[in-house]
Design a protein around this motif. Structure first.
Motif, PDB file in Angstrom:
ATOM      1  N   VAL A 156      30.996  46.917  29.206  1.00 32.63           N
ATOM      2  CA  VAL A 156      29.746  46.211  29.480  1.00 32.63           C
ATOM      3  C   VAL A 156      29.393  45.231  28.364  1.00 32.63           C
ATOM      4  N   ALA A 157      30.084  45.325  27.235  1.00 31.27           N
ATOM      5  CA  ALA A 157      29.800  44.400  26.141  1.00 31.27           C
ATOM      6  C   ALA A 157      30.290  42.989  26.462  1.00 31.27           C
ATOM      7  N   GLU A 158      31.251  42.888  27.387  1.00 33.89           N
ATOM      8  CA  GLU A 158      31.743  41.591  27.833  1.00 33.89           C
ATOM      9  C   GLU A 158      31.747  41.556  29.361  1.00 33.89           C
ATOM     10  N   TYR A 159      32.677  40.838  29.957  1.00 31.94           N
ATOM     11  CA  TYR A 159      32.561  40.474  31.367  1.00 31.94           C
ATOM     12  C   TYR A 159      32.895  41.519  32.434  1.00 31.94           C
ATOM     13  N   PRO A 160      33.649  42.600  32.162  1.00 26.67           N
ATOM     14  CA  PRO A 160      34.117  43.409  33.296  1.00 26.67           C
ATOM     15  C   PRO A 160      33.038  43.940  34.232  1.00 26.67           C
ATOM     16  N   LEU A 161      31.968  44.535  33.709  1.00 24.95           N
ATOM     17  CA  LEU A 161      30.992  45.131  34.623  1.00 24.95           C
ATOM     18  C   LEU A 161      30.183  44.065  35.357  1.00 24.95           C
ATOM     19  N   GLN A 162      29.910  42.925  34.705  1.00 28.21           N
ATOM     20  CA  GLN A 162      29.163  41.902  35.438  1.00 28.21           C
ATOM     21  C   GLN A 162      29.994  41.336  36.584  1.00 28.21           C
ATOM     22  N   HIS A 163      31.321  41.333  36.442  1.00 30.98           N
ATOM     23  CA  HIS A 163      32.163  40.898  37.554  1.00 30.98           C
ATOM     24  C   HIS A 163      32.106  41.901  38.707  1.00 30.98           C
ATOM     25  N   LEU A 164      32.084  43.197  38.389  1.00 27.49           N
ATOM     26  CA  LEU A 164      31.951  44.201  39.445  1.00 27.49           C
ATOM     27  C   LEU A 164      30.592  44.082  40.118  1.00 27.49           C
ATOM     28  N   TRP A 165      29.547  43.900  39.329  1.00 33.13           N
ATOM     29  CA  TRP A 165      28.205  43.729  39.901  1.00 33.13           C
ATOM     30  C   TRP A 165      28.175  42.528  40.850  1.00 33.13           C
ATOM     31  N   TRP A 166      28.775  41.413  40.440  1.00 34.26           N
ATOM     32  CA  TRP A 166      28.768  40.215  41.276  1.00 34.26           C
ATOM     33  C   TRP A 166      29.599  40.415  42.538  1.00 34.26           C
ATOM     34  N   ASN A 215      46.817  52.295  29.089  1.00 36.79           N
ATOM     35  CA  ASN A 215      47.288  53.540  28.459  1.00 36.79           C
ATOM     36  C   ASN A 215      47.117  54.769  29.349  1.00 36.79           C
ATOM     37  N   GLY A 216      46.664  54.558  30.593  1.00 39.43           N
ATOM     38  CA  GLY A 216      46.601  55.663  31.539  1.00 39.43           C
ATOM     39  C   GLY A 216      45.371  56.535  31.439  1.00 39.43           C
ATOM     40  N   THR A 217      44.342  56.066  30.729  1.00 38.61           N
ATOM     41  CA  THR A 217      43.101  56.842  30.657  1.00 38.61           C
ATOM     42  C   THR A 217      42.323  56.747  31.960  1.00 38.61           C
ATOM     43  N   TYR A 218      42.371  55.581  32.578  1.00 41.68           N
ATOM     44  CA  TYR A 218      41.643  55.337  33.821  1.00 41.68           C
ATOM     45  C   TYR A 218      42.611  54.857  34.898  1.00 41.68           C
ATOM     46  N   PRO A 219      42.437  55.316  36.140  1.00 42.79           N
ATOM     47  CA  PRO A 219      43.357  54.906  37.214  1.00 42.79           C
ATOM     48  C   PRO A 219      43.002  53.584  37.890  1.00 42.79           C
ATOM     49  N   MET A 220      41.807  53.044  37.630  1.00 43.17           N
ATOM     50  CA  MET A 220      41.385  51.811  38.300  1.00 43.17           C
ATOM     51  C   MET A 220      40.763  50.853  37.288  1.00 43.17           C
ATOM     52  N   PHE A 221      40.961  49.575  37.545  1.00 38.77           N
ATOM     53  CA  PHE A 221      40.399  48.527  36.688  1.00 38.77           C
ATOM     54  C   PHE A 221      40.136  47.319  37.553  1.00 38.77           C
ATOM     55  N   PHE A 222      38.861  46.929  37.659  1.00 38.72           N
ATOM     56  CA  PHE A 222      38.493  45.756  38.446  1.00 38.72           C
ATOM     57  C   PHE A 222      38.348  44.583  37.493  1.00 38.72           C
ATOM     58  N   SER A 223      39.329  43.682  37.521  1.00 37.84           N
ATOM     59  CA  SER A 223      39.282  42.548  36.604  1.00 37.84           C
ATOM     60  C   SER A 223      40.192  41.435  37.086  1.00 37.84           C
ATOM     61  N   GLY A 224      40.356  40.429  36.241  1.00 40.66           N
ATOM     62  CA  GLY A 224      40.967  39.189  36.674  1.00 40.66           C
ATOM     63  C   GLY A 224      42.477  39.201  36.733  1.00 40.66           C
ATOM     64  N   THR A 225      42.998  38.285  37.531  1.00 38.88           N
ATOM     65  CA  THR A 225      44.444  38.142  37.654  1.00 38.88           C
ATOM     66  C   THR A 225      45.080  37.675  36.359  1.00 38.88           C
ATOM     67  N   TRP A 226      44.252  37.284  35.366  1.00 34.34           N
ATOM     68  CA  TRP A 226      44.819  36.911  34.062  1.00 34.34           C
ATOM     69  C   TRP A 226      45.452  38.108  33.357  1.00 34.34           C
ATOM     70  N   TRP A 227      45.155  39.338  33.812  1.00 36.74           N
ATOM     71  CA  TRP A 227      45.782  40.535  33.242  1.00 36.74           C
ATOM     72  C   TRP A 227      47.173  40.786  33.830  1.00 36.74           C
ATOM     73  N   MET A 255      41.209  44.616  42.280  1.00 35.94           N
ATOM     74  CA  MET A 255      41.223  46.006  41.828  1.00 35.94           C
ATOM     75  C   MET A 255      42.665  46.392  41.514  1.00 35.94           C
ATOM     76  N   PHE A 256      42.902  46.741  40.257  1.00 37.22           N
ATOM     77  CA  PHE A 256      44.207  47.240  39.844  1.00 37.22           C
ATOM     78  C   PHE A 256      44.211  48.764  39.967  1.00 37.22           C
ATOM     79  N   TYR A 257      45.312  49.302  40.476  1.00 40.83           N
ATOM     80  CA  TYR A 257      45.449  50.742  40.655  1.00 40.83           C
ATOM     81  C   TYR A 257      46.686  51.246  39.919  1.00 40.83           C
TER      82      TYR A 257
END
Length: 436
Positions: free
Chosen positions: A204-214, A277-289, A164-166
């Motif tokens: 949801v068109a690609e991987y982010p939400l399925q990673h959160l679901w998993w 760009n600061g639209t959202y304060p949290m992003f659950f995704s991979g360390t590749w970011w 989780m990135f904050y």
């Protein structure tokens, strides 16, 4: 894999070209070109990512050492994911390329005889001394394409997990503390919603939400569930506690405004940009970011942590370098792979925000990168890698996204979504012939 049975005659037709699997690295059935002057390399990492920077340097070193020119082509994740079988079965195949790990991707291509057996190269270069334990699972596949045993078909040089990135600046702006528990996470998201801010950047068109679901599934799943789901060792209870909890939680977070209903058409890059760009304060995704955030938003104060209250986290080894069976330059391809595991390239990756598997810790000078590597090493030490949800079948990536899109936009209820996932999973596993 006690539940994995031998392929019967009806499923044997799926494993096209299986006799090619016995071909050793460095030979195979493809004639090797004498005195080659170039080698074709494909990958899909961004230039400013840790892998992109490290592999660019590896290509420079390769040219310096061999005098052979690198013909590099950057492909998109989707280009390679959707077209790999056709490409590798043609004269257009590269000599070495990045490819997704897992049964439905590298395992499928290995079982079809499209990837070179790398056993001899592993022995020659000693790669198995650097790639061990759960990191090695995704590089080895048996005759059915199931990971974790059998021969080497792919080599990783980095690790990855989902965190989780904050945006610390946004948390400070609204007077909200970085959460460390599930209650605190949901409380923080509610505070953002109350302030008119959607907290989670999703696509949801690609991987982010399925990673959160998993990840939510992994909060409740035990080893038996993971082995059944990923290794076909037992039956998956699709309406049991783990999957029900995960799907209910996603629906609840959408209803409460923690996740926007408008994210169904957004891709991973859109979600990442929404965080940057600061639209959202949290992003659950991979360390590749990680490396991109360091270089692209240097003036933003951001931090990260593992998902709270879980013994397993989404993640695995990084993607694999594979050598197509059609390559006539396999020895050169293996030499390039070995360079990506060299001290110089591994240390560069580590100092660029990546998670190298063979870097010298004393050479990692960036403090934030040290924190990332330490976090991943702790995950490995705790045997906490929970793999990815789309691995079991070749079509499940798109099917999971489609099911989650219906959940988010409200066109299907939770029970319908779970039944749809179950049906798609079972059909995919059955058609692959990996379980009876």
């Amino acid at each position: 894999m006690n539940g994995l049975k031998k392929l019967v005659a009806a499923g044997a037709a799926m494993v096209l070209g299986v006799t090619c699997l016995s071909a050793c690295g460095g030979g195979g059935e493809t004639a090797q070109e004498e005195n080659p002057t170039s080698i074709k390399i494909w990958h899909y990492e961004e230039d400013n990512s840790a892998q992109g920077k490290a592999w660019a340097r590896a290509m420079e070193i390769f040219e310096e050492q061999t005098g052979v020119k690198v013909e590099f082509e950057k492909k998109s994740f989707e280009q390679i994911r959707q077209n790999a079988s056709q490409i590798l079965n043609s004269d257009e195949a590269p000599d070495v390329m990045e490819y997704n790990k897992g049964n439905a991707t590298a395992g499928l291509l290995a079982s079809q005889g499209l990837l070179s057996n790398l056993n001899d190269y592993v022995d020659q270069y000693g790669w198995d001394e650097k790639i061990t334990g759960s990191l090695a699972d995704t590089g080895k596949y048996n005759e059915l394409g199931v990971m974790g045993s059998g021969d080497w078909y792919g080599i990783t040089n980095y690790g990855e997990d989902i965190v989780m990135f904050y945006n610390q600046d946004m948390f400070d702006q609204y007077g909200i503390a970085i959460p460390t528990t599930m209650d605190e996470l949901e409380d923080a998201m509610q505070q953002f919603v109350d302030a008119g801010v959607t907290p989670l950047s999703e696509g949801v068109a690609e991987y982010p939400l399925q990673h959160l679901w998993w990840q939510l599934v992994l909060q409740k799943a035990d080893e038996d569930f993971i082995n059944a789901y990923e290794m076909y060792d037992g039956d998956v209870d699709w309406h049991g506690e783990a999957t029900t909890y995960a799907t209910e939680t996603i629906k609840d977070w959408v209803d409460k405004g923690y996740i926007s209903k408008d994210c169904t058409g957004l891709k991973a890059e859109d979600a990442g940009q929404g965080f940057m760009n600061g639209t959202y304060p949290m992003f659950f995704s991979g360390t590749w970011w990680f490396g991109r955030f360091q270089s692209d938003i240097p003036d933003v104060n951001w931090t990260f942590s593992l998902f709270p209250e879980t013994d397993k986290v989404v993640g695995s080894s990084g993607n694999l370098w594979v050598i197509p069976e059609n390559s006539a330059k396999k020895d050169l391809a293996a030499q390039f792979i070995d360079i990506t595991l060299s001290d110089e390239v591994q240390n560069l990756m580590g100092n660029s925000g990546g998670v190298p598997i063979a870097a010298d810790p004393e050479q990692i000078t960036d403090e934030k990168s040290k924190e990332l590597i330490t976090s991943f090493n702790d995950v490995l030490a705790n045997n906490a890698l929970g793999f990815y949800p789309d691995w079991p079948t070749s079509t499940f990536y798109d099917e999971l996204n489609a099911s989650l899109q219906e959940l988010v936009n409200g066109t299907s209820d939770m029970d319908t979504v779970l039944t749809q996932m179950e049906d798609n999973y079972n059909k995919g596993v059955e058609s692959a012939g990996v379980k009876q």
